[in-house]
Design a protein around this motif. Structure first.
Motif, PDB file in Angstrom:
ATOM      1  N   PRO A  81      58.947 -13.616  20.075  1.00 44.29           N
ATOM      2  CA  PRO A  81      58.946 -14.642  21.445  1.00 44.29           C
ATOM      3  C   PRO A  81      59.054 -13.318  22.676  1.00 44.29           C
ATOM      4  N   THR A  82      58.343 -13.480  23.221  1.00 47.31           N
ATOM      5  CA  THR A  82      58.183 -11.884  24.324  1.00 47.31           C
ATOM      6  C   THR A  82      59.206 -12.623  25.261  1.00 47.31           C
ATOM      7  N   PRO A  83      60.371 -11.634  25.897  1.00 47.41           N
ATOM      8  CA  PRO A  83      61.110 -12.071  26.264  1.00 47.41           C
ATOM      9  C   PRO A  83      60.614 -11.990  28.285  1.00 47.41           C
ATOM     10  N   ASP A  84      61.507 -12.252  28.545  1.00 44.43           N
ATOM     11  CA  ASP A  84      61.448 -12.844  30.158  1.00 44.43           C
ATOM     12  C   ASP A  84      61.065 -11.206  30.630  1.00 44.43           C
ATOM     13  N   LEU A  85      60.679 -11.109  31.302  1.00 46.68           N
ATOM     14  CA  LEU A  85      60.258  -9.431  32.457  1.00 46.68           C
ATOM     15  C   LEU A  85      61.418  -9.471  33.726  1.00 46.68           C
ATOM     16  N   PRO A  86      62.048  -8.123  33.331  1.00 48.83           N
ATOM     17  CA  PRO A  86      63.017  -8.339  34.353  1.00 48.83           C
ATOM     18  C   PRO A  86      62.396  -7.900  35.877  1.00 48.83           C
ATOM     19  N   ASN A  87      63.501  -8.455  37.155  1.00 48.58           N
ATOM     20  CA  ASN A  87      62.934  -8.664  37.837  1.00 48.58           C
ATOM     21  C   ASN A  87      62.520  -6.677  38.598  1.00 48.58           C
ATOM     22  N   LEU A  88      62.029  -6.718  39.272  1.00 43.51           N
ATOM     23  CA  LEU A  88      61.632  -5.335  40.588  1.00 43.51           C
ATOM     24  C   LEU A  88      62.861  -5.345  40.788  1.00 43.51           C
ATOM     25  N   ASN A  89      63.736  -5.655  41.223  1.00 51.13           N
ATOM     26  CA  ASN A  89      64.800  -5.210  42.794  1.00 51.13           C
ATOM     27  C   ASN A  89      66.335  -5.388  41.169  1.00 51.13           C
ATOM     28  N   ALA A  90      66.318  -5.734  40.422  1.00 52.16           N
ATOM     29  CA  ALA A  90      67.154  -5.623  39.680  1.00 52.16           C
ATOM     30  C   ALA A  90      67.073  -4.650  38.411  1.00 52.16           C
ATOM     31  N   VAL A  91      65.669  -4.414  38.274  1.00 48.67           N
ATOM     32  CA  VAL A  91      65.738  -2.892  38.085  1.00 48.67           C
ATOM     33  C   VAL A  91      66.059  -1.872  38.884  1.00 48.67           C
ATOM     34  N   PHE A  92      65.869  -1.977  40.137  1.00 44.46           N
ATOM     35  CA  PHE A  92      65.820  -0.869  40.706  1.00 44.46           C
ATOM     36  C   PHE A  92      67.694  -0.382  41.093  1.00 44.46           C
ATOM     37  N   ALA A  93      68.178  -1.512  40.683  1.00 49.58           N
ATOM     38  CA  ALA A  93      69.441  -1.486  40.856  1.00 49.58           C
ATOM     39  C   ALA A  93      70.838  -0.755  40.500  1.00 49.58           C
ATOM     40  N   ARG A  94      69.544  -0.977  38.981  1.00 52.56           N
ATOM     41  CA  ARG A  94      70.565  -0.688  37.487  1.00 52.56           C
ATOM     42  C   ARG A  94      69.797   1.676  37.645  1.00 52.56           C
ATOM     43  N   ILE A  95      68.636   1.767  38.250  1.00 53.96           N
ATOM     44  CA  ILE A  95      68.064   2.835  37.870  1.00 53.96           C
ATOM     45  C   ILE A  95      68.120   4.359  39.092  1.00 53.96           C
ATOM     46  N   THR A  96      68.697   2.944  40.712  1.00 49.05           N
ATOM     47  CA  THR A  96      68.685   4.227  41.194  1.00 49.05           C
ATOM     48  C   THR A  96      70.195   4.907  41.709  1.00 49.05           C
ATOM     49  N   PRO A  97      70.838   5.669  42.048  1.00 47.69           N
ATOM     50  CA  PRO A  97      69.344   6.661  43.168  1.00 47.69           C
ATOM     51  C   PRO A  97      68.366   7.464  42.192  1.00 47.69           C
ATOM     52  N   LEU A  98      67.054   7.593  42.681  1.00 48.30           N
ATOM     53  CA  LEU A  98      66.524   8.912  41.993  1.00 48.30           C
ATOM     54  C   LEU A  98      65.825   9.404  42.665  1.00 48.30           C
ATOM     55  N   PRO A  99      65.153  10.541  42.133  1.00 42.88           N
ATOM     56  CA  PRO A  99      64.495  11.737  43.319  1.00 42.88           C
ATOM     57  C   PRO A  99      63.898  11.776  44.453  1.00 42.88           C
ATOM     58  N   GLU A 100      64.118  12.490  45.696  1.00 40.04           N
ATOM     59  CA  GLU A 100      62.831  11.503  46.648  1.00 40.04           C
ATOM     60  C   GLU A 100      61.996  11.321  46.491  1.00 40.04           C
ATOM     61  N   GLU A 101      61.114  12.589  45.698  1.00 43.28           N
ATOM     62  CA  GLU A 101      59.877  12.663  45.578  1.00 43.28           C
ATOM     63  C   GLU A 101      59.310  11.401  44.231  1.00 43.28           C
ATOM     64  N   ALA A 102      60.035  10.924  43.343  1.00 41.90           N
ATOM     65  CA  ALA A 102      59.840   9.903  42.111  1.00 41.90           C
ATOM     66  C   ALA A 102      59.066   8.718  43.120  1.00 41.90           C
ATOM     67  N   LEU A 103      57.867   8.328  41.988  1.00 43.14           N
ATOM     68  CA  LEU A 103      56.862   7.150  42.447  1.00 43.14           C
ATOM     69  C   LEU A 103      56.513   6.215  40.928  1.00 43.14           C
ATOM     70  N   PHE A 104      57.690   5.759  41.732  1.00 41.67           N
ATOM     71  CA  PHE A 104      58.181   4.320  40.391  1.00 41.67           C
ATOM     72  C   PHE A 104      57.357   3.632  40.249  1.00 41.67           C
ATOM     73  N   LEU A 105      56.698   3.935  38.618  1.00 44.30           N
ATOM     74  CA  LEU A 105      55.047   2.916  37.947  1.00 44.30           C
ATOM     75  C   LEU A 105      55.817   2.515  36.791  1.00 44.30           C
ATOM     76  N   GLY A 106      56.785   1.869  35.940  1.00 51.00           N
ATOM     77  CA  GLY A 106      56.942   0.781  35.506  1.00 51.00           C
ATOM     78  C   GLY A 106      58.012   1.325  33.878  1.00 51.00           C
ATOM     79  N   MET A 107      58.419   0.578  33.392  1.00 52.13           N
ATOM     80  CA  MET A 107      59.676   0.414  32.497  1.00 52.13           C
ATOM     81  C   MET A 107      59.537   0.956  31.027  1.00 52.13           C
ATOM     82  N   ALA A 108      59.819   1.863  30.562  1.00 47.48           N
ATOM     83  CA  ALA A 108      59.831   2.650  29.077  1.00 47.48           C
ATOM     84  C   ALA A 108      59.917   1.677  28.397  1.00 47.48           C
TER      85      ALA A 108
END
Length: 263
Positions: free
Chosen positions: A32-59
């Motif tokens: 079964p396909t797992p539920d996709l994470p919420n973007l806000n939750a993803v950013f809470a985990r991976i930030t801070p990111l470099p100022e020049e970074a643009l988010f495309l997706g999660m590998a």
């Protein structure tokens, strides 16, 4: 009961058993396909990111797939796939990610779409410069203004993301507008205007001239081996989950990534 009826019953029973076994194997092989994470939750985990970074997706390894806005080498990005495979959703993920990561003073975006009503949730964003219908005069004015702004920009200040939801529709505009678009595709990234364009893979054979502007390509599900080969050099893109999964070239391999839930 004669022998013919008995044979029919035996064959019917055998067919049912075979179908049941196939169903069991399919269920076992397709988790079964797992539920996709919420973007806000993803950013809470991976930030801070470099100022020049643009988010495309999660590998698949949980790391973010990022574009470095300061590096113009990738050039404009093509988002190619069959119909209803999530191309617009990827554009929306890029826009939402820009809102969460960057102030309006740092990054803004504008949208040209054949279906602007699909973008209603983005109207009130301070990062949003506007949403335009592809076949209206405002779209031609926007492309002219962006080309003029980028031409005078020496690679400093704010970034602008030009989100084109249906590249083919833009190629039908007047010659002067097409010329402005060509200039933005060729020079824009070095002048802080990044173009992201969705493209229906079924139009591949008739749009070769425009496809040559895009050396960086993000692929959704493409069922035709011929179209997949023309766009990516790889004949197997039909395995990508429509609406959720994309891939990009990473050397000789394909790097797959998921789109978080932005709702």
């Amino acid at each position: 009961m004669n022998e013919t009826n008995e044979l029919d019953l035996m064959l019917n029973a055998l067919t049912e058993i075979i179908q049941e076994e196939k169903a069991k194997q399919t269920t076992a092989q397709t988790p079964p396909t797992p539920d996709l994470p919420n973007l806000n939750a993803v950013f809470a985990r991976i930030t801070p990111l470099p100022e020049e970074a643009l988010f495309l997706g999660m590998a698949n390894d949980g790391l973010p797939v990022l574009l470095n806005l300061q590096d113009p080498v990738p050039g404009p990005l093509l988002i190619a796939g069959d119909g209803a495979t999530g191309k617009t959703r990827l554009l929306k993920t890029i826009a939402r990610g820009a809102e969460l990561l960057h102030s309006p003073e740092a990054v803004k975006y504008c949208i040209i779409s054949t279906k602007p009503d699909e973008w209603q949730d983005f109207y009130k964003s301070e990062n949003n410069l506007g949403i335009y219908k592809a076949d209206e005069e405002n779209s031609t004015k926007l492309l002219r203004s962006l080309a003029e702004w980028a031409h005078n920009n020496k690679g400093e200040g704010q970034y602008v993301l030009l989100l084109l939801d249906d590249l083919e529709a833009l190629t039908q505009l007047d010659q002067q507008t097409q010329q402005h678009l060509r200039w933005l595709l060729l020079r824009g990234p070095s002048r802080r205007v990044w173009t992201f364009a969705t493209f229906d893979s079924q139009k591949t054979e008739t749009q070769q001239e425009w496809l040559e502007f895009f050396h960086t390509r993000l692929f959704g599900c493409i069922r035709s081996p011929e179209n997949a080969k023309r766009l990516s050099g790889n004949t197997t893109l039909s395995h990508l989950t429509a609406g959720e999964e994309f891939a990009m070239r990473d050397g000789n391999d394909l790097l797959k990534f998921l789109l978080p839930n932005i709702d």
